[in-house]
Design an enzyme around this catalytic site. Structure first.
Site, short mmCIF file in Angstrom:
data_model
loop_
_atom_site.label_atom_id
_atom_site.label_comp_id
_atom_site.label_asym_id
_atom_site.label_seq_id
_atom_site.Cartn_x
_atom_site.Cartn_y
_atom_site.Cartn_z
N ASP A 1 6.63 7.14 5.89
CA ASP A 1 7.65 6.37 5.19
C ASP A 1 7.05 5.95 3.84
O ASP A 1 5.82 6.04 3.66
CB ASP A 1 8.03 5.16 6.04
CG ASP A 1 8.97 4.21 5.33
OD1 ASP A 1 9.98 4.68 4.78
OD2 ASP A 1 8.69 2.99 5.33
N ASP B 1 8.41 2.89 1.33
CA ASP B 1 8.42 1.44 1.13
C ASP B 1 7.90 0.72 2.37
O ASP B 1 8.40 0.92 3.48
CB ASP B 1 9.85 0.95 0.84
CG ASP B 1 10.42 1.56 -0.43
OD1 ASP B 1 10.05 1.11 -1.52
OD2 ASP B 1 11.23 2.51 -0.31
N ASP C 1 6.89 1.42 8.87
CA ASP C 1 6.75 -0.03 9.06
C ASP C 1 7.96 -0.67 9.73
O ASP C 1 7.98 -1.90 9.88
CB ASP C 1 6.52 -0.70 7.71
CG ASP C 1 7.77 -0.72 6.84
OD1 ASP C 1 8.32 0.37 6.58
OD2 ASP C 1 8.21 -1.82 6.44
#
Length: 235
Positions: A5, A7, A176
């Site tokens: 991922d 961000d 995240d």
């Protein structure tokens, strides 16, 4: 293959995203939102980020729906503003570069395939990776507008697996938030959660196979030198 991922995983983009959302709100005469609230809206793509910011509890009368004309104008303003300010404060998380360097080469000397799959529009995503020196580590960078669907739909991840010529057992998704973990689950691949990111509360609820507290732990968690990603057996 390892798919990251963007961000909250590779980069800390919180401040630039929050500033861009509030710039859009202020441009249309709306009150700015706390950064912590905006950060909680990140993860499902830019359009959903703006839609959530425009429909916070208490802002719309009961039963009233968001005006689509306002949404379209605010979304367009946000994209234009963010493209110009995407690297004002955005940085690579500590440990990311060293970990990518450690992971990029397999024991036989071949390059380990690594890629980025984000719900951020692909244009800004690639520009940020270029600007921060990340792009050289990835054979592909796909965004939320690269396919007909976004994460947690597995289309992007399945496409990357096909491009790299790897199986689900040889693939790891690192992210995240629960969006990343659900994407991985939908594709049948391994998962690693990053508790230092933007949405750790959703991450723990999703129960990744492994959770790390810092990017510098990626290589150790995987065991550098393994020819394929080897993770604990899921219970």
């Amino acid at each position: 293959m390892i798919v990251f991922d963007l961000d909250g995983t590779l980069i800390d983009s919180r401040q630039d995203l929050c500033n861009s959302v509030n710039a859009a709100l202020l441009n249309f005469g709306l009150k700015p939102l706390p950064d912590a609230m905006i950060a909680g809206y990140i993860g499902d793509g830019a359009a959903m980020l703006i839609r959530r910011a425009l429909t916070i509890p208490g802002e719309l009368p009961p039963g009233q729906e968001l005006d689509e004309g306002l949404f379209n104008e605010a979304f367009a303003f946000f994209l234009t503003y963010y493209r110009a300010h995407k690297l004002d404060y955005t940085t690579v998380y500590p440990g990311v570069m060293d970990s990518l360097e450690a992971l990029k080469t397999l024991p036989d000397g071949q390059q380990r395939p690594m890629a980025v799959l984000t719900n951020k529009p692909v244009g800004p995503a690639r520009a940020i990776c270029d600007g921060l020196g990340l792009s050289e580590y990835f054979f592909s960078i796909y965004g939320g507008d690269s396919f007909q669907t976004k994460k947690p739909d597995p289309m992007g991840l399945m496409t990357l697996m096909g491009e790299a010529g790897v199986t689900a057992e040889q693939t790891l998704m690192v992210g995240d938030s629960d969006v990343d973990i659900r994407t991985a689950r939908n594709a049948g691949v391994w998962t690693m959660g990053c508790s230092f990111g933007l949405a750790p509360e959703t991450l723990h609820e999703a129960e990744p196979d492994v959770v790390v507290d810092q990017a510098s732990a990626w290589a150790a968690a995987l065991g550098v030198g393994a020819a394929a990603v080897e993770m604990p057996i899921r219970g």
